[in-house]
Design a protein around this motif. Structure first.
Motif, short mmCIF file in Angstrom:
data_model
loop_
_atom_site.label_atom_id
_atom_site.label_comp_id
_atom_site.label_asym_id
_atom_site.label_seq_id
_atom_site.Cartn_x
_atom_site.Cartn_y
_atom_site.Cartn_z
N ARG A 143 0.83 -1.22 0.00
CA ARG A 143 0.00 0.00 0.00
C ARG A 143 0.85 1.26 0.00
NH1 ARG A 143 -3.96 -0.50 4.95
NH2 ARG A 143 -4.36 1.64 4.26
N ARG A 144 2.15 1.11 -0.15
CA ARG A 144 3.06 2.24 -0.06
C ARG A 144 2.80 3.26 -1.17
NH1 ARG A 144 8.47 3.53 1.70
NH2 ARG A 144 8.68 1.51 2.78
N MET A 145 2.77 4.55 -0.78
CA MET A 145 2.62 5.65 -1.72
C MET A 145 3.85 6.57 -1.72
SD MET A 145 -1.38 6.71 -1.07
CE MET A 145 -1.39 7.85 -2.44
N ILE A 146 4.62 6.52 -0.63
CA ILE A 146 5.79 7.39 -0.49
C ILE A 146 7.05 6.53 -0.45
CG2 ILE A 146 6.91 9.19 0.88
CD1 ILE A 146 4.21 9.98 -0.33
N ALA A 147 7.87 6.64 -1.50
CA ALA A 147 9.11 5.87 -1.57
C ALA A 147 10.09 6.36 -0.52
CB ALA A 147 9.73 6.01 -2.96
N LYS A 148 10.97 5.47 -0.10
CA LYS A 148 11.98 5.83 0.89
C LYS A 148 12.82 7.01 0.42
CE LYS A 148 15.62 3.24 1.57
NZ LYS A 148 16.48 2.11 2.00
N GLU A 149 13.13 7.03 -0.87
CA GLU A 149 13.95 8.12 -1.42
C GLU A 149 13.29 9.48 -1.25
OE1 GLU A 149 15.17 4.30 -2.85
OE2 GLU A 149 13.20 5.29 -2.97
N MET A 150 11.96 9.52 -1.29
CA MET A 150 11.24 10.78 -1.09
C MET A 150 11.42 11.27 0.34
SD MET A 150 7.75 9.85 -3.19
CE MET A 150 6.94 11.42 -2.84
N GLY A 151 11.35 10.34 1.27
CA GLY A 151 11.58 10.71 2.66
C GLY A 151 12.99 11.19 2.91
N GLU A 152 13.94 10.52 2.27
CA GLU A 152 15.35 10.91 2.41
C GLU A 152 15.59 12.30 1.86
OE1 GLU A 152 17.49 6.51 2.20
OE2 GLU A 152 17.16 7.66 0.36
N ARG A 153 14.97 12.61 0.73
CA ARG A 153 15.15 13.95 0.14
C ARG A 153 14.56 15.03 1.04
NH1 ARG A 153 13.95 11.34 -4.86
NH2 ARG A 153 11.77 12.03 -4.74
N LEU A 154 13.39 14.76 1.58
CA LEU A 154 12.76 15.73 2.48
C LEU A 154 13.61 15.94 3.73
CD1 LEU A 154 10.32 17.54 3.12
CD2 LEU A 154 9.24 15.56 4.20
N ALA A 155 14.13 14.84 4.26
CA ALA A 155 14.99 14.94 5.44
C ALA A 155 16.25 15.74 5.14
CB ALA A 155 15.35 13.54 5.94
N ASN A 156 16.87 15.47 3.99
CA ASN A 156 18.07 16.22 3.60
C ASN A 156 17.77 17.70 3.42
OD1 ASN A 156 19.95 14.13 3.58
ND2 ASN A 156 19.39 13.48 1.52
N GLU A 157 16.61 17.99 2.85
CA GLU A 157 16.21 19.38 2.61
C GLU A 157 16.15 20.18 3.91
OE1 GLU A 157 12.16 21.73 1.18
OE2 GLU A 157 12.49 19.66 0.53
N HIS A 158 15.70 19.51 4.98
CA HIS A 158 15.52 20.20 6.26
C HIS A 158 16.56 19.77 7.30
CE1 HIS A 158 11.73 22.13 5.15
NE2 HIS A 158 11.44 21.01 4.51
N GLN A 159 17.58 19.06 6.84
CA GLN A 159 18.68 18.63 7.71
C GLN A 159 18.18 17.84 8.92
OE1 GLN A 159 20.63 22.51 8.35
NE2 GLN A 159 22.17 21.91 6.85
N LEU A 160 17.38 16.82 8.63
CA LEU A 160 16.81 15.96 9.66
C LEU A 160 17.42 14.56 9.57
CD1 LEU A 160 13.01 16.75 9.08
CD2 LEU A 160 14.56 17.93 10.64
#
Length: 214
Positions: free
Chosen positions: A128-145
């Motif tokens: 049921r996944r809609m958000i790939a791990k890479e999307m989460g990684e990019r968002l985290a990198n964007e906000h330094q999380l």
């Protein structure tokens, strides 16, 4: 009488309703999971004591309601938080899109030096996944999380996420005190909490570390 802990860290779980914040907390605090969804009303918390570098660290973890009508209640808890875990559901695209709004709330209400981590929950539900791990990684990198994918159901990375957050806070505190032990904010404030129902963390995590930590 010796103190029951050396540090007291206040953590906050935030994110949309239904992403699994309460389940993540219960998995960490009680090592259990219930498939029944019960929406958090306002705010609740649990306590668990862990050990880091030979020191006992008492974690007071606040679980916040994700619904809009509770925002004015929960934002009052941002200021005293030493660590904030932002949670989204990998099967719910809207909960991922709303992370930027939650980050804005942190910037507005929390201390500037608060530790932050992004958790992509329900990573066991790949069908049921809609958000790939890479999307989460990019968002985290964007906000330094820091970033981890977790599963409250199977226990994947839940233990690791809280331990990593606690370690980051401890390192920051120790730097501020030139390597000294617990400071007043860490240990002294916790004397007000007597019956913590803490759970010692001698056990190793049974979950398999499958997700990357940035």
């Amino acid at each position: 009488m010796a103190k029951a802990y050396d540090y007291l860290f206040k953590l906050l779980l935030i994110g949309d309703s239904g992403v699994g914040k309460t389940s993540v907390l219960i998995r960490f605090a009680e090592d259990s999971f219930s498939p029944t969804f019960i929406s958090t009303i306002g705010i609740d918390f649990k306590i668990r004591t862990i050990e880091l570098d030979g020191k006992k660290v008492k974690l007071q973890i606040w679980d916040t309601a994700g619904q809009e009508r509770f925002r004015t209640i929960t934002t009052a808890y941002y200021r005293g938080a030493m660590g904030i875990l932002l949670v989204y559901d990998v099967t719910n695209a809207k909960s991922f899109d709303n992370i930027r709004t939650w980050i804005g709330n942190i910037n507005q209400h929390a201390n500037p030096d608060v530790e932050k981590m992004l958790l992509a929950n329900k990573c066991d539900m790949n069908d049921r996944r809609m958000i790939a791990k890479e999307m989460g990684e990019r968002l985290a990198n964007e906000h330094q999380l820091r970033f981890m994918e977790t599963s409250a159901k199977s226990g994947i990375n839940v233990e690791e996420a809280f331990l990593a957050m606690a370690r980051d806070i401890k390192v920051k505190l120790d730097r501020k005190t030139d390597g000294g032990g617990a400071n007043g904010a860490g240990a002294g404030a916790g004397n007000k909490l007597k019956n913590d129902g803490r759970k010692e963390s001698g056990r190793a995590s049974s979950s398999k570390f499958r997700c990357q930590l940035l």
